[in-house]
Motif scaffolding. Structure first.
Motif, mmCIF file in Angstrom:
data_model
loop_
_atom_site.group_PDB
_atom_site.id
_atom_site.type_symbol
_atom_site.label_atom_id
_atom_site.label_comp_id
_atom_site.label_asym_id
_atom_site.label_seq_id
_atom_site.Cartn_x
_atom_site.Cartn_y
_atom_site.Cartn_z
ATOM 1 N N ALA A 175 78.773 19.258 81.941
ATOM 2 C CA ALA A 175 77.936 18.485 81.012
ATOM 3 C C ALA A 175 78.030 16.984 81.263
ATOM 4 C CB ALA A 175 78.303 18.813 79.568
ATOM 5 N N GLU A 176 78.034 16.622 82.541
ATOM 6 C CA GLU A 176 78.064 15.212 82.934
ATOM 7 C C GLU A 176 77.009 14.988 84.012
ATOM 8 O OE1 GLU A 176 81.961 13.661 83.843
ATOM 9 O OE2 GLU A 176 82.930 15.037 82.437
ATOM 10 N N PRO A 177 75.758 14.792 83.608
ATOM 11 C CA PRO A 177 74.680 14.709 84.591
ATOM 12 C C PRO A 177 74.790 13.540 85.566
ATOM 13 C CG PRO A 177 73.920 14.130 82.379
ATOM 14 C CD PRO A 177 75.281 14.708 82.225
ATOM 15 N N ASP A 178 75.561 12.523 85.216
ATOM 16 C CA ASP A 178 75.700 11.363 86.094
ATOM 17 C C ASP A 178 77.043 11.327 86.820
ATOM 18 O OD1 ASP A 178 73.155 10.367 85.308
ATOM 19 O OD2 ASP A 178 74.039 9.539 83.473
ATOM 20 N N ALA A 179 77.767 12.433 86.816
ATOM 21 C CA ALA A 179 79.082 12.466 87.455
ATOM 22 C C ALA A 179 78.983 12.095 88.928
ATOM 23 C CB ALA A 179 79.699 13.848 87.302
ATOM 24 N N ASP A 180 79.875 11.192 89.377
ATOM 25 C CA ASP A 180 79.861 10.809 90.785
ATOM 26 C C ASP A 180 80.643 11.829 91.614
ATOM 27 O OD1 ASP A 180 82.536 10.277 90.280
ATOM 28 O OD2 ASP A 180 82.336 8.096 90.411
#
Length: 239
Positions: free
Chosen positions: A61-66
């Motif tokens: 649930a972290e759409p911007d995770a690097d």
């Protein structure tokens, strides 16, 4: 005691059934752990890598995770032995390349390969259903200590093309793909939850119990059980 079956096809689990779980945990897991970072950073444009990375972001649930956060999630799942599809996809890429380079050689219990060859020679169709990706399964059978075993196997199934291994619907999906009545299919696994799921849709089952494997002490419930493949005799169904 020998177990005897007349079936159209045998579907095989890998870890704990054909091969030692310890080999996967002690050899393959560290191999993939050491290479996740490079795969994510150097091949982010690869469609398969990109899709798996997107699946990781969705699951956490972290759409911007690097890439670093994605790598941490993969390593956390490894520590938990979680059967997450994107983890298995990325492991499959890494392991396939490791097998192809000769860095890795797969493991099979000594009773397995002779039995697979005998069953195949008898006309029994052999398939694999593992939480490891299809790519990893293909590399595993192709890179055995006894050479390429892939010609013995007709079909490969994983959590992506069949579904979770403890869900009955997954076994119904495989039965439909094999165009066989469920009672003409035999599933071999060390995990009682998987055996229960297969039996729930009419499959025949054998629990494989090998000393030292994680599920040995738990047992396989009321499923027929075998300690080695030598204890299982299989012929091609004629009905």
């Amino acid at each position: 005691m020998t177990l005897r079956f007349d079936v159209d096809a045998v579907v095989l689990d890998i870890e704990g059934t054909t091969s030692a779980t310890g080999f996967v945990v002690d050899v393959l897991y560290p191999y993939s752990r050491s290479r996740f970072g490079a795969l994510l950073s150097e091949r982010s444009g690869d469609p398969v890598v990109a899709r798996a990375t997107a699946q990781v972001r969705e699951l956490i649930a972290e759409p911007d995770a690097d890439a670093a956060r994605v790598e941490k999630a993969l390593n956390d799942w490894l520590d938990e032995d979680r059967k997450a599809t994107p983890l298995k996809t990325l492991q499959g890429i890494i392991w396939s390349e490791g097998f192809a380079r000769g860095d890795l050689v797969s493991h099979f219990y000594e009773d397995v390969v002779p039995a697979l060859r005998a069953w195949h020679a008898a006309g029994v169709r052999l398939h694999v259903y593992s939480s490891g990706s299809v790519a990893a399964q293909r590399a595993w059978f192709r890179s055995s200590p006894e050479g390429d075993l892939l010609p013995l196997v007709e079909g490969l199934y994983d959590t992506e093309n069949a579904g979770p291994k403890q869900e009955p619907e997954s076994y119904a999906t495989i039965a439909a793909a094999l165009a066989s009545a469920p009672d003409r299919l035999l599933f071999l696994s060390d995990r009682p939850g998987e055996l229960d799921a297969a039996r729930a849709v009419g499959w025949r089952t054998v629990g494989v119990r090998r000393p030292g494997e994680p599920y040995y002490e738990q047992g396989v419930g009321d499923h027929p059980q075998a300690g080695t493949f030598d204890e299982i005799t299989i012929a091609r169904s004629t009905t």
